[in-house]
Design a protein around this motif. Structure first.
Motif, short mmCIF file in Angstrom:
data_model
loop_
_atom_site.label_atom_id
_atom_site.label_comp_id
_atom_site.label_asym_id
_atom_site.label_seq_id
_atom_site.Cartn_x
_atom_site.Cartn_y
_atom_site.Cartn_z
N SER A 54 73.78 13.84 -0.50
CA SER A 54 74.69 14.50 0.44
C SER A 54 76.09 14.58 -0.15
O SER A 54 76.76 15.62 -0.05
CB SER A 54 74.72 13.75 1.77
OG SER A 54 73.47 13.79 2.41
N LYS B 40 76.36 17.36 -2.68
CA LYS B 40 76.41 18.71 -2.09
C LYS B 40 77.75 18.97 -1.41
O LYS B 40 78.28 20.09 -1.47
CB LYS B 40 75.25 18.89 -1.13
CG LYS B 40 73.90 18.98 -1.85
CD LYS B 40 72.75 19.17 -0.89
CE LYS B 40 71.43 19.27 -1.66
NZ LYS B 40 71.32 20.52 -2.42
N ILE B 41 78.32 17.95 -0.75
CA ILE B 41 79.63 18.14 -0.13
C ILE B 41 80.68 18.40 -1.20
O ILE B 41 81.61 19.21 -1.01
CB ILE B 41 80.03 16.91 0.70
CG1 ILE B 41 79.03 16.66 1.83
CG2 ILE B 41 81.42 17.11 1.32
CD1 ILE B 41 79.24 15.33 2.55
N PHE C 248 73.58 18.57 8.10
CA PHE C 248 72.90 17.71 7.13
C PHE C 248 71.43 17.60 7.52
O PHE C 248 71.10 17.35 8.68
CB PHE C 248 73.49 16.30 7.15
CG PHE C 248 74.89 16.20 6.63
CD1 PHE C 248 75.14 15.71 5.36
CD2 PHE C 248 75.97 16.60 7.42
CE1 PHE C 248 76.43 15.62 4.88
CE2 PHE C 248 77.27 16.52 6.94
CZ PHE C 248 77.51 16.02 5.67
N TYR D 216 67.77 15.78 5.84
CA TYR D 216 67.02 15.13 4.76
C TYR D 216 65.63 14.76 5.27
O TYR D 216 65.38 14.71 6.47
CB TYR D 216 67.75 13.90 4.21
CG TYR D 216 67.79 12.68 5.10
CD1 TYR D 216 66.76 11.73 5.06
CD2 TYR D 216 68.86 12.44 5.95
CE1 TYR D 216 66.79 10.60 5.86
CE2 TYR D 216 68.90 11.30 6.75
CZ TYR D 216 67.87 10.39 6.70
OH TYR D 216 67.89 9.27 7.49
N VAL E 286 67.38 17.05 0.28
CA VAL E 286 68.53 17.04 1.18
C VAL E 286 69.15 18.43 1.21
O VAL E 286 69.25 19.11 0.18
CB VAL E 286 69.59 16.02 0.71
CG1 VAL E 286 70.87 16.13 1.54
CG2 VAL E 286 69.05 14.60 0.80
N VAL F 211 72.69 20.41 2.77
CA VAL F 211 73.98 20.37 3.48
C VAL F 211 74.47 21.82 3.52
O VAL F 211 74.78 22.40 2.49
CB VAL F 211 75.01 19.48 2.77
CG1 VAL F 211 76.34 19.52 3.54
CG2 VAL F 211 74.51 18.05 2.67
#
Length: 329
Positions: free
Chosen positions: A138, A141-142, A164, A166, A292, A294
């Protein structure tokens, strides 16, 4: 505009990577005058999707909001300007109960500077252990979304969110043994094995329980990293059980075999470290491969601008800091 076939703006073309895909508009036959955006279901590829909606930014009202609207939004979460984000809700799959735990917007608004880290870590905990692999993925990706915001000055976002998602079930990609770290202590609670028949896994692990002496044989195949959970089943009376663990990783150059019988009376001693070699989770360093997503969602209040979106950037940086603190602890 972002998904227009004639779009040639590199800023908008990159933005596509961080949004749900757009499939045009749709009107229901019963209400032809109502028009909806048709968007990708980001959860579609997940078996047990864990979902969290986090509103990003220091302000949840746009520049043209009335004084009444501003007061209404600020009163909902006075800490928004200081924290930079707000958890609007989450749904977390718990392996231990094979069920979802949900939290609504009141949960997020109850979080303070002191409790926000624990509040968000709850989203990454499956009832047995903290999913550090999902936290790390995460963050990665952020950081890409943050880089996009740092590089563009044409759009500002208000009351917009990150979604989010997952995978909550035991479906992590296979790892070499050298890539696997030991489980956290709370992944194998003290005395977990004292009941006899105690282990239940996904289909990558075969468990046989004998009827006479409570023996359990867990044959763990080369998909060692594909499981995260133990499922506790307590017998009504205690047995002096023995446990036989056979672990084998067939990756070339990474072979580790164990066929050790361990008496129950030693379970709180040497056995726990042994079990930690087996009941493991993916390390924080293994960012790629973890399932995951995002994505940026909710765009009712996006405005043209000639400056960076400092409020959104502040929220992203603060959220990354919180997630890194969760990993460190």
């Amino acid at each position: 505009q972002v998904y227009d076939s004639d779009c040639s703006d590199n800023v908008l073309l990159e933005l596509r990577e961080y949004l749900p895909k757009y499939f045009g508009v749709w009107s229901p036959p019963t209400a032809p005058n109502d028009t909806y955006l048709k968007l990708e279901d980001v959860t579609r590829k997940f078996n047990k999707p864990c979902i969290m909606d986090v509103k990003i930014g220091q302000k949840s009202y746009d520049p043209y909001a009335s004084a009444e609207k501003i007061q209404q939004q600020v009163s909902k979460y006075p800490l928004m300007e200081e924290i930079g984000f707000l958890v609007l809700g989450m749904r977390v799959y718990h392996l231990s109960s094979d069920s979802y735990e949900t939290q609504n917007q009141h949960y997020g608004r109850s979080l303070t500077k002191e409790t926000v880290k624990d509040g968000i870590s709850k989203f990454f905990h499956n009832g047995y252990c903290l999913r550090k692999d999902a936290v790390a993925a995460s963050i990665q990706k952020i950081e890409k979304i943050l880089a996009w915001f740092e590089g563009q000055k044409q759009l500002n976002f208000y009351a917009s969110s990150l979604l989010f998602v997952y995978e909550g079930s035991c479906q992590a990609p296979t790892l070499r043994l050298s890539d696997v770290t030991l489980a956290e202590k709370r992944g194998v609670p003290r005395g977990l094995l004292s009941g006899g028949d105690i282990l239940e896994y996904n289909n990558n692990i075969h468990v046989i329980n004998s009827t006479e002496n409570g023996k359990i044989e867990a044959s763990v195949g080369k998909g060692l990293s594909k499981f995260y959970a133990l499922h506790k089943k307590a017998y009504p009376k205690r047995h002096h059980s023995q446990i036989s663990l056979k672990v084998e990783n067939l990756e070339q150059g990474n072979v580790w075999k164990s066929s050790t019988c361990m008496a129950q009376e030693h379970l709180n001693g040497n056995v726990i470290p042994q079990l930690e070699k087996v009941f493991c989770h993916m390390p924080a360093e293994t960012k790629e491969g973890c399932s995951v997503e995002v994505r940026m969602i909710d765009f009712a209040h996006v405005f043209p601008s000639n400056t960076k979106d400092e409020g959104y950037i502040y929220g992203l940086k603060n959220l990354i800091t919180v997630l890194k603190n969760i990993l460190d602890n």
